[in-house]
Design an enzyme around this catalytic site. Sequence first.
Site, PDB file in Angstrom:
ATOM      1  CG  ASP A 107      -4.899   2.183   1.253  1.00  0.00           C
ATOM      2  OD1 ASP A 107      -3.897   1.898   0.568  1.00  0.00           O
ATOM      3  OD2 ASP A 107      -5.730   1.325   1.652  1.00  0.00           O
TER       4      ASP A 107
ATOM      5  CG  HIS B 249      -1.983  -1.064   1.133  1.00  0.00           C
ATOM      6  ND1 HIS B 249      -3.283  -0.788   0.804  1.00  0.00           N
ATOM      7  CD2 HIS B 249      -1.903  -2.408   1.277  1.00  0.00           C
ATOM      8  CE1 HIS B 249      -3.974  -1.923   0.761  1.00  0.00           C
ATOM      9  NE2 HIS B 249      -3.150  -2.920   1.052  1.00  0.00           N
TER      10      HIS B 249
HETATM   11 BR1  BUP Z   1       9.328  -8.840  -0.270  1.00  0.00          BR
HETATM   12  C1  BUP Z   1       9.882  -7.373  -1.295  1.00  0.00           C
HETATM   13  N1  BUP Z   1      11.624  -6.009  -2.144  1.00  0.00           N
HETATM   14  O1  BUP Z   1      12.148  -7.756  -0.824  1.00  0.00           O
HETATM   15  P1  BUP Z   1       2.889  -6.350  -3.778  1.00  0.00           P
HETATM   16  C2  BUP Z   1       8.965  -6.595  -1.923  1.00  0.00           C
HETATM   17  N2  BUP Z   1       9.385  -5.512  -2.660  1.00  0.00           N
HETATM   18  O2  BUP Z   1      11.129  -4.261  -3.467  1.00  0.00           O
HETATM   19  P2  BUP Z   1       2.434  -7.368  -1.065  1.00  0.00           P
HETATM   20  C3  BUP Z   1      10.723  -5.219  -2.788  1.00  0.00           C
HETATM   21  O3  BUP Z   1       7.270  -4.507  -2.385  1.00  0.00           O
HETATM   22  P3  BUP Z   1      -0.247  -6.500  -0.911  1.00  0.00           P
HETATM   23  C4  BUP Z   1      11.285  -7.086  -1.387  1.00  0.00           C
HETATM   24  O4  BUP Z   1       8.692  -4.732  -5.609  1.00  0.00           O
HETATM   25  C5  BUP Z   1       6.490  -4.464  -4.584  1.00  0.00           C
HETATM   26  O5  BUP Z   1       6.600  -3.152  -5.062  1.00  0.00           O
HETATM   27  C6  BUP Z   1       7.860  -5.127  -4.555  1.00  0.00           C
HETATM   28  O6  BUP Z   1       3.873  -5.252  -3.188  1.00  0.00           O
HETATM   29  C7  BUP Z   1       8.394  -4.605  -3.260  1.00  0.00           C
HETATM   30  O7  BUP Z   1       2.687  -7.412  -2.649  1.00  0.00           O
HETATM   31  C8  BUP Z   1       6.085  -4.385  -3.122  1.00  0.00           C
HETATM   32  O8  BUP Z   1       3.516  -7.045  -4.892  1.00  0.00           O
HETATM   33  C9  BUP Z   1       5.154  -5.519  -2.718  1.00  0.00           C
HETATM   34  O9  BUP Z   1       1.606  -5.662  -4.092  1.00  0.00           O
HETATM   35  O10 BUP Z   1       1.336  -6.325  -0.819  1.00  0.00           O
HETATM   36  O11 BUP Z   1       3.635  -6.930  -0.380  1.00  0.00           O
HETATM   37  O12 BUP Z   1       1.938  -8.716  -0.730  1.00  0.00           O
HETATM   38  O13 BUP Z   1      -0.627  -7.714  -0.132  1.00  0.00           O
HETATM   39  O14 BUP Z   1      -0.795  -5.262  -0.314  1.00  0.00           O
HETATM   40  O15 BUP Z   1      -0.525  -6.660  -2.379  1.00  0.00           O
END
Ligand code: BUP
Length: 433
Positions: free
Chosen positions: A118, A18
């Site tokens: 959000d 988020h």
């Molecule tokens: Br773990 C990790 N490095 O090591 P999502 C994640 N990320 O840059 P989530 C890193 O976090 P929700 C790490 O690139 C993405 O931008 C990744 O968001 C970054 O999944 C973000 O993909 C993760 O939407 O959140 O974390 O499960 O459940 O809210 O979708």
Amino acid sequence: AIPSHVHVAFLPSSGMGHLLPFLRLAAALIRHRCSVTLITTHPIVSSAESQAISTFLSAFPQVTEKKFTLIPLDPTTADNNTTADPFFLQWETICRSAHLLSPLLSSSSPPLSFLVTDPTLMASVISVTKNLCLPNYILFTSSARMLSLFSFFPSIPPSIPKPSLPPPLLDSKSFFTRGFSENSKSIELFDGVLINSFEELEKQSLDMLLNKGLPPVFPLGPFLSLEFEGESCFAPLEWLENQRESSVLYVSFGSRTAMSEEQIRELGKGLVLSGYKFLWVVKSKVVDKKETGNDLAEILGHQVMNNNGFVVNQWVDQWRILSHKAVGGFMSHCGWNSVMEAAWNGVPVLGWPQHGDQMINGEVIEAAGWGLCVKTWGWGLNNHLVKGEEIGDKIKELMENQMVRIEAARISEAAKAGGSSENLTKLFQSLKK
Ligand code: BUP
């Protein structure tokens, strides 16, 4: 075309999935000469979030930070349906403290043009902004396909199969369903919905949203990563430098998924059996990644640790990993940010949804043909153990599939050609009315 006096406040919710899209959009608006206020909620749940906020604020000293100190939840008044998930609890805490936002928002100078909220906070924040006569936009942090479910809930669009719904929505009394429907009902009180998506990827869902009498939807994606989103570990990037082009499978299930140790071991077995090189971000804790090197070796065994792969249990720079030429596939939980990052970088996805919106997001990838979404594995977190042999086979299926590779390159081109700046202009024009 964009007026220079626009002052935007951002109110992200908790969890990196988020926070990051909020920071990325804020940076894009700063590049368009807007003034930005970032409302930071305290205490912060994960150290990944604290890091990201502090690096963002030092990279953009012109941003005003407004600290929003939350009233702790009183455990004696929490109802039976409250969840144990620390991120969900934080959403609830922010909602219950929302009345304290009023002085923070009204004291902004120059006065705010609008707030970006959000989706998890919508119903609680809208009454505050209505009282202040402050326009309020949502930054929807998932796919347009998920937005179509969210905006018409409790109706379910015929295009979404029931087994793909976030599992807690099947229980009308769950904490998740309650928040989801309250927020969904409030959507018509908002001035518009901003979303990290783009026409070529989600045309059908975006068209459907346009024609349903909702507040206007502005697809502003793909959001680009900031070069400094937090302290990350660079060793994986060094390792990738020595790998052949498109030869490595990158494996990560996002910032909020903790797999069971048993499933982690099977996944490790599957990665080794596939015969492909892999770069794996391991995570068995919900908040941050706390295993030490020893714990990792204990969970995985030395065969996985020393085999074809690189295993890491720290925050990595996912954007740079996905943009590295050695990466030829991405095993992902299909968190929406990860999906958009894979789209931008043209990396085929092997989707293994774990919870929430992830099955619906996986279907976006499948429909556009640049990856596979394995539905027979069910929800990752429902205690159904997927065996290593099966995982290994699916990895081979993805890595050997030329069609998904071609489609991924095509979607990346479309992402880069994008119409997001046009949509940003439309957003600012809508403000002037
Ligand atoms: Br773990 C990790 N490095 O090591 P999502 C994640 N990320 O840059 P989530 C890193 O976090 P929700 C790490 O690139 C993405 O931008 C990744 O968001 C970054 O999944 C973000 O993909 C993760 O939407 O959140 O974390 O499960 O459940 O809210 O979708």
